[in-house]
Scaffold this active site. Structure first.
Site, PDB file in Angstrom:
ATOM      1  N   ASP A 125       0.743  -1.188   0.092  1.00 54.81           N
ATOM      2  CA  ASP A 125      -0.115  -0.020   0.002  1.00 54.81           C
ATOM      3  C   ASP A 125       0.936   1.240   0.042  1.00 54.81           C
ATOM      4  O   ASP A 125       2.096   1.070   0.264  1.00 54.81           O
ATOM      5  CB  ASP A 125      -0.917   0.051   1.200  1.00 54.81           C
ATOM      6  CG  ASP A 125      -0.372   0.065   2.532  1.00 54.81           C
ATOM      7  OD1 ASP A 125       1.008   0.376   2.540  1.00 54.81           O
ATOM      8  OD2 ASP A 125      -1.060  -0.424   3.340  1.00 54.81           O
ATOM      9  N   SER A 126       0.279   2.359  -0.277  1.00 49.75           N
ATOM     10  CA  SER A 126       1.130   3.638  -0.499  1.00 49.75           C
ATOM     11  C   SER A 126       1.617   4.229   0.646  1.00 49.75           C
ATOM     12  O   SER A 126       2.515   5.050   0.652  1.00 49.75           O
ATOM     13  CB  SER A 126       0.206   4.732  -1.011  1.00 49.75           C
ATOM     14  OG  SER A 126      -0.827   4.996  -0.317  1.00 49.75           O
ATOM     15  N   GLY A 127       1.059   3.983   1.858  1.00 51.02           N
ATOM     16  CA  GLY A 127       1.650   4.592   3.071  1.00 51.02           C
ATOM     17  C   GLY A 127       0.472   5.573   3.571  1.00 51.02           C
ATOM     18  O   GLY A 127       0.669   6.102   4.819  1.00 51.02           O
ATOM     19  N   PHE A 129      -2.761   5.434   4.537  1.00 54.42           N
ATOM     20  CA  PHE A 129      -3.403   5.281   5.679  1.00 54.42           C
ATOM     21  C   PHE A 129      -2.672   5.471   6.894  1.00 54.42           C
ATOM     22  O   PHE A 129      -3.106   5.992   7.813  1.00 54.42           O
ATOM     23  CB  PHE A 129      -4.038   3.822   5.482  1.00 54.42           C
ATOM     24  CG  PHE A 129      -4.554   3.513   6.758  1.00 54.42           C
ATOM     25  CD1 PHE A 129      -6.117   3.670   6.782  1.00 54.42           C
ATOM     26  CD2 PHE A 129      -4.022   2.863   7.937  1.00 54.42           C
ATOM     27  CE1 PHE A 129      -6.814   3.317   8.115  1.00 54.42           C
ATOM     28  CE2 PHE A 129      -4.864   2.530   8.937  1.00 54.42           C
ATOM     29  CZ  PHE A 129      -6.146   2.566   9.223  1.00 54.42           C
ATOM     30  N   GLN A 255     -11.480   7.216  -2.987  1.00 49.72           N
ATOM     31  CA  GLN A 255     -12.194   7.739  -1.741  1.00 49.72           C
ATOM     32  C   GLN A 255     -13.490   8.201  -1.928  1.00 49.72           C
ATOM     33  O   GLN A 255     -13.978   8.058  -2.762  1.00 49.72           O
ATOM     34  CB  GLN A 255     -11.056   8.896  -1.198  1.00 49.72           C
ATOM     35  CG  GLN A 255      -9.762   8.470  -0.870  1.00 49.72           C
ATOM     36  CD  GLN A 255      -9.657   7.649   0.466  1.00 49.72           C
ATOM     37  OE1 GLN A 255     -10.769   7.392   1.246  1.00 49.72           O
ATOM     38  NE2 GLN A 255      -8.466   7.023   0.717  1.00 49.72           N
ATOM     39  N   GLY A 282     -10.570   3.984   2.449  1.00 53.54           N
ATOM     40  CA  GLY A 282     -11.415   5.140   3.032  1.00 53.54           C
ATOM     41  C   GLY A 282     -12.522   4.785   4.011  1.00 53.54           C
ATOM     42  O   GLY A 282     -12.462   3.606   4.310  1.00 53.54           O
ATOM     43  N   ASP A 329      -7.741  -7.495   1.817  1.00 55.53           N
ATOM     44  CA  ASP A 329      -6.590  -7.776   3.040  1.00 55.53           C
ATOM     45  C   ASP A 329      -7.153  -7.509   4.208  1.00 55.53           C
ATOM     46  O   ASP A 329      -8.036  -6.515   4.516  1.00 55.53           O
ATOM     47  CB  ASP A 329      -5.325  -7.138   2.578  1.00 55.53           C
ATOM     48  CG  ASP A 329      -5.330  -5.477   2.798  1.00 55.53           C
ATOM     49  OD1 ASP A 329      -5.153  -4.993   3.889  1.00 55.53           O
ATOM     50  OD2 ASP A 329      -5.968  -4.961   2.033  1.00 55.53           O
ATOM     51  N   CYS A 367      -9.844 -29.253  10.082  1.00 55.24           N
ATOM     52  CA  CYS A 367      -9.156 -28.490   9.530  1.00 55.24           C
ATOM     53  C   CYS A 367      -7.671 -29.070   9.258  1.00 55.24           C
ATOM     54  O   CYS A 367      -6.894 -29.824   9.882  1.00 55.24           O
ATOM     55  CB  CYS A 367      -8.691 -27.364  10.581  1.00 55.24           C
ATOM     56  SG  CYS A 367      -7.516 -25.753   9.854  1.00 55.24           S
ATOM     57  N   CYS A 369      -4.969 -27.452   8.457  1.00 53.41           N
ATOM     58  CA  CYS A 369      -3.649 -26.387   8.750  1.00 53.41           C
ATOM     59  C   CYS A 369      -2.788 -27.137   9.476  1.00 53.41           C
ATOM     60  O   CYS A 369      -3.025 -28.133  10.164  1.00 53.41           O
ATOM     61  CB  CYS A 369      -4.142 -25.304   9.239  1.00 53.41           C
ATOM     62  SG  CYS A 369      -4.197 -25.196  11.260  1.00 53.41           S
ATOM     63  N   CYS A 372      -3.382 -27.431  13.352  1.00 52.07           N
ATOM     64  CA  CYS A 372      -4.443 -28.354  13.780  1.00 52.07           C
ATOM     65  C   CYS A 372      -3.925 -29.830  13.423  1.00 52.07           C
ATOM     66  O   CYS A 372      -4.300 -30.463  14.571  1.00 52.07           O
ATOM     67  CB  CYS A 372      -5.665 -28.109  12.960  1.00 52.07           C
ATOM     68  SG  CYS A 372      -6.586 -26.685  13.542  1.00 52.07           S
ATOM     69  N   HIS A 398      -3.619 -20.820  11.928  1.00 52.93           N
ATOM     70  CA  HIS A 398      -4.815 -21.567  11.705  1.00 52.93           C
ATOM     71  C   HIS A 398      -5.600 -20.463  11.042  1.00 52.93           C
ATOM     72  O   HIS A 398      -6.781 -20.740  10.423  1.00 52.93           O
ATOM     73  CB  HIS A 398      -5.325 -22.032  13.030  1.00 52.93           C
ATOM     74  CG  HIS A 398      -6.675 -22.223  13.399  1.00 52.93           C
ATOM     75  ND1 HIS A 398      -7.297 -23.492  12.539  1.00 52.93           N
ATOM     76  CD2 HIS A 398      -7.776 -21.679  13.707  1.00 52.93           C
ATOM     77  CE1 HIS A 398      -8.591 -23.510  12.658  1.00 52.93           C
ATOM     78  NE2 HIS A 398      -9.142 -22.414  13.259  1.00 52.93           N
TER      79      HIS A 398
END
Length: 432
Positions: A125-127, A129, A255, A282, A329, A367, A369, A372, A398
């Site tokens: 990301d651009s930074g 936030f 935005q 945003g 994300d 599960c 993973c 587990c 997990h």
């Protein structure tokens, strides 16, 4: 709002843009045939789809959950474990990597993926936030729960000092690490992200919140549009000058807060620019998330991917998918793991409870993973109580697997034509 001023024409896009592509697969509205009642409840047509993003470091089948590796690591989890649990890509943070260890270090290492030993696709990301959220003293979370624009537009958290100051050219901010003063502008953000070397980058934007006034939202949106043009110009220039490097795609960031006209305007403005894809960012009220995502995706180009920034709750994920988000994300799976919370099909539970002391079953029955298959709730409960760091590692593995698999299953449900049934069953169990 004044009409957009005439801008200098953007330079031609580099031919190497073809190294990144997006192919639409099945449309949710065609494969699953929603009923009139479902359409009415959604407020409009379902825009979900499957697809494939192609980057120089591999493909991402969408919809996909992108694991967050803020500082070039998914907290407490080895990159090999992230690959093993099925994550297709990792997102790192330009702000944090700029401050430590420095973007030039990653460039010398061969880029983000090589630096962290991750062979697959990467995002940064651009930074924007972090500059705003940390700069206003709100640390990791800005209040997005309610609309209240009665206060000042430059509000800060109680007892904090404002560390970020916006002007037309960019942002001055102080490092949250040591107080050093730094400057981010569209050009600097592009240079930093090119040095970091991710496959997908985001244009530098100004983050606003639900507490900003309508007037400031309009002013900020126009500034973000001008910054988007500057990002593209610098991105094209840097791409031409770094011919030996893999092509890095650039996404514009949408935005507009809770305002339909501003969101649609942002999508039309940036949709007309030569971005490789788009990020929806945003302020997003949870109850209006689907509506806002749908507004945006009704306007954005259909042949380009859309990334929704920062969600991971199951209901939000399904709402985002069915309204056209291709990737998203969130740090939540690992953040809650560090407080002993683990996901199951029937909800989220806290492993610190005394009832787990003699529970020798896995975190989740069935599960697949690593945690587990190899460890019990009793053992991980002990690790957490003993303040052993590996407890966060096992729960994080997990939790990431649960979210990645849920999104993978949703993608398969669109392909199979039973998305709405899968959604109803999954959310019915989780929130029961």
């Amino acid at each position: 709002m004044p009409a957009n001023p005439v801008s200098d024409p953007l330079p031609p896009a580099p031919a190497r843009q073809s190294e990144f592509s997006f192919r639409v697969g099945k449309l949710l509205s065609e494969s699953c045939a929603p009923s009139a009642g479902q359409l009415a409840a959604n407020g409009g047509e379902f825009l979900g789809r499957t697809g494939t993003i192609t980057t120089p470091h591999g493909e991402i089948r969408t919809p996909a959950f992108i694991a967050v590796g803020t500082k070039a690591t998914v907290k407490s989890v080895l990159p090999e474990s992230i690959a093993e649990l099925g994550a297709q890509a990792v997102l790192a943070n330009a702000y944090h990597l700029y401050l430590q260890p420095g973007a030039e270090i990653l460039d010398e290492a061969g880029g983000l993926g090589a630096f962290m030993n991750w062979p697959g696709p990467t995002f940064t990301d651009s930074g924007g936030f972090q500059v705003m959220s940390l700069g206003s003293g709100f640390k990791k979370v800005i209040d997005m729960k309610s609309v209240d624009n009665s206060g000042p537009d430059d509000a800060v958290a109680p007892g904090k000092e404002r560390l970020a100051h916006v002007d037309e050219d960019g942002v001055w901010f102080k490092s949250h690490l040591n107080g050093d003063r730094h400057r981010f502008s569209p050009e600097i953000s592009m240079r930093v992200q090119h040095q970091i070397g991710a496959d997908i980058m985001f244009a530098f934007d100004e983050l606003t919140t639900l507490q900003n006034s309508r007037g400031y939202q309009e002013e900020s949106l126009e500034r973000t549009r001008r910054w988007a043009e500057r990002c593209l110009t610098e991105h094209f220039r840097l791409t031409s000058g770094r011919a030996g490097k893999p092509y890095q795609a650039l996404f514009g960031v949408i935005q507009g807060a809770q305002y339909e006209d501003l969101r649609r305007k942002a999508c039309r403005d940036l949709g007309a620019m030569n971005f490789d894809g788009y990020g929806i960012g945003g302020a997003l009220e949870k109850e209006n998330l689907g509506t806002i995502v749908r507004w945006c995706n009704e306007e954005l180009p259909q042949n380009k991917p859309r990334h929704l920034l920062g969600i991971s709750e199951p209901d939000d994920i399904f709402t985002a998918i069915e309204n056209g988000a291709d990737t998203f994300d969130c740090v939540s799976p690992t953040r809650v793991a560090r407080n002993s919370a683990f996901y199951t099909p029937t909800g989220r539970y806290n492993l610190s409870g005394a009832r787990y002391k003699r529970d020798f079953g896995p975190l989740q029955e069935g599960c697949d993973c690593y945690a587990c298959l190899n460890y019990s709730r009793a053992y991980i409960h002990h690790l957490f109580k003993a303040k052993e760091m590996v407890s966060a590692t096992l729960i994080s593995i997990h939790n990431e697997r649960v979210v990645v698999k849920m999104v993978d299953d949703a993608r398969q449900a669109i392909e199979a034509g039973n998305f709405f049934e899968f959604k109803a069953e999954t959310l019915g169990r989780y929130y029961s």
